[in-house]
Scaffold this active site. Sequence first.
Site, PDB file in Angstrom:
ATOM      1  N   ASP A 343     -43.168 -52.725 -28.227  1.00 20.53           N
ATOM      2  CA  ASP A 343     -41.907 -52.720 -28.971  1.00 20.53           C
ATOM      3  C   ASP A 343     -40.928 -53.709 -28.343  1.00 20.53           C
ATOM      4  OD1 ASP A 343     -40.026 -51.775 -30.917  1.00 20.53           O
ATOM      5  OD2 ASP A 343     -39.086 -50.615 -29.327  1.00 20.53           O
ATOM      6  N   ASP A 364     -38.854 -53.321 -37.116  1.00 17.43           N
ATOM      7  CA  ASP A 364     -38.570 -52.942 -35.739  1.00 17.43           C
ATOM      8  C   ASP A 364     -37.595 -51.762 -35.690  1.00 17.43           C
ATOM      9  OD1 ASP A 364     -38.840 -53.406 -32.898  1.00 17.43           O
ATOM     10  OD2 ASP A 364     -36.785 -54.150 -32.940  1.00 17.43           O
ATOM     11  N   ASP A 368     -39.284 -47.818 -34.980  1.00 17.93           N
ATOM     12  CA  ASP A 368     -38.958 -47.208 -33.689  1.00 17.93           C
ATOM     13  C   ASP A 368     -38.733 -45.724 -33.872  1.00 17.93           C
ATOM     14  OD1 ASP A 368     -39.173 -49.471 -32.201  1.00 17.93           O
ATOM     15  OD2 ASP A 368     -37.020 -49.839 -32.024  1.00 17.93           O
TER      16      ASP A 368
END
Length: 527
Positions: A343, A364, A368
């Site tokens: 990540d 992203d 998450d």
Amino acid sequence: MTRVVLLGSPPDPIASPPPGGQPLLPADITLASLPGAPTVYGRLLGQLASVDADPVTIARPAHAAAYRGHAGRVLESPDLAGDLRTLADVAETAEDDLLLFPADALVHDELIYQIVKAKRAALTLIVREERDEDGPEEPPIEDAEPEIGAKTIEGLPQRTRAGRGRVISVGTAYHAVTRPNAVLLGPILLRQRHAASLAEAARELADMVHLFGPEDDVTELLVLGLVRRGVSVGVRGRRDLFYRRVRDQREADEALAEMAGFNEDRARLNNAVKGADGFFTTFFVSTYSRFIARWAARRGLTPNQVTLISIGLGLLAAAAFATGTRPGAVAGAVLIYFAFVFDCVDGQLARYARKFGVLGAWLDATFDRFKEYAVFVGLAVGATVSGQFGDGEGVWTLALVALGLQSVKHLVDFSFGAANRRKAPVPLPTLALTVADDRPLRAALEERRASRSTGVRGLLKLWTKAGKFRPVHWARKMIVFPIGERFGAIAITAAFFDPRVTFLTLIVWGGVAATYTLTGRILRSLA
């Protein structure tokens, strides 16, 4: 889009001319050791082509022909006043941001990129005076008298005072500055909303050129005008990158030799890492994840592909936790750690390879949370499957509390950030350009500082100052429970304890973080 303006008429040096004669045009200085042996001007145009394919160069009529052999438009200007008025015309018609650059600059590509991508509304490149620890002790700043600085750095006059991340005051051969401590190197980035202020200042300065010296640079005068109009001009240094203005062939050869000693790729890689990451990310991930990002870039992987790897690892971690076994918990802990590593890698790869996209940013930000909540479900399922906690109802309750707490915290952070971006900044004091020294500006800044140092603002200011101490700095980073700390806490507690301990850790730490964050948001809203 950014409009690039190159300044082809450098100032006369405040010190003696360079050995061997008068300064040469950047279009006549050759960089023989570089591929293709470009001129200083030609290389700079190539570097800026990705920013603006049709840049504007302002040059003297006698020099215009040398610049017209390259890309872009050349605008002729007879003197310093003409330079300022021409810049005012360009600024008034600009529909984009402005990047002003001396045409005699030898600079790394990465430094240009960082200047252009800066978040400040106005930014200039500076070099600060090196402090002489063995020299005579100077009087306190409040007792110092404004002066026309006679010191130089790299042939440019030290007539700027910088502090608190921005330019405080700028001097010229006419304008005196209290305790100048920096030199303006030349580049200026200005967002379009300040273009009108630049144009107004440039025209007023053009009517005052009889007060300036031959060493006063156009960029120096423009920063002076912006600061005195209340524009906050941020500063940054060269740091681990190279920038130098060259006036003749000898200086260019020396600068090239010096630039060869800089590792631009390493600097670019280091700059791909966020400077404001949390403790866990800084010390347990970013120490090596940047090298994974470079490896991925050299093999053509995209940030979105790395994001998918991270998502896959996160789902595998959730599946491992769902087995309810000790080996599964350890495997899940390892997988969730590397899911977080990748990540981080996707963002570092995007910054290193300069591959950005709306889809990538959405993936992203969204996934998450998806990975984190999937792991919550996996832990709760594993607790139920293991049979250690009866029917697992209590663990599922803890999981829902942890999920709800984290969701509320994200919502508060997002809404406050959106509201804060709409909040107009407190204006800086202004000062007429005709005033010869900066004492009125200093007095106004002190009054502004005093008014902002009482009540809630004073409390917040003290807390900000406390961040200068490293233990306090990292404690503040950790208390807000950022994603690195959350994934680290999940990995450690799941590997060594049981899901109930994991969820209790998330709830307790998350509750402290939510209380701290919410209190700070309320105080800053009231300030």
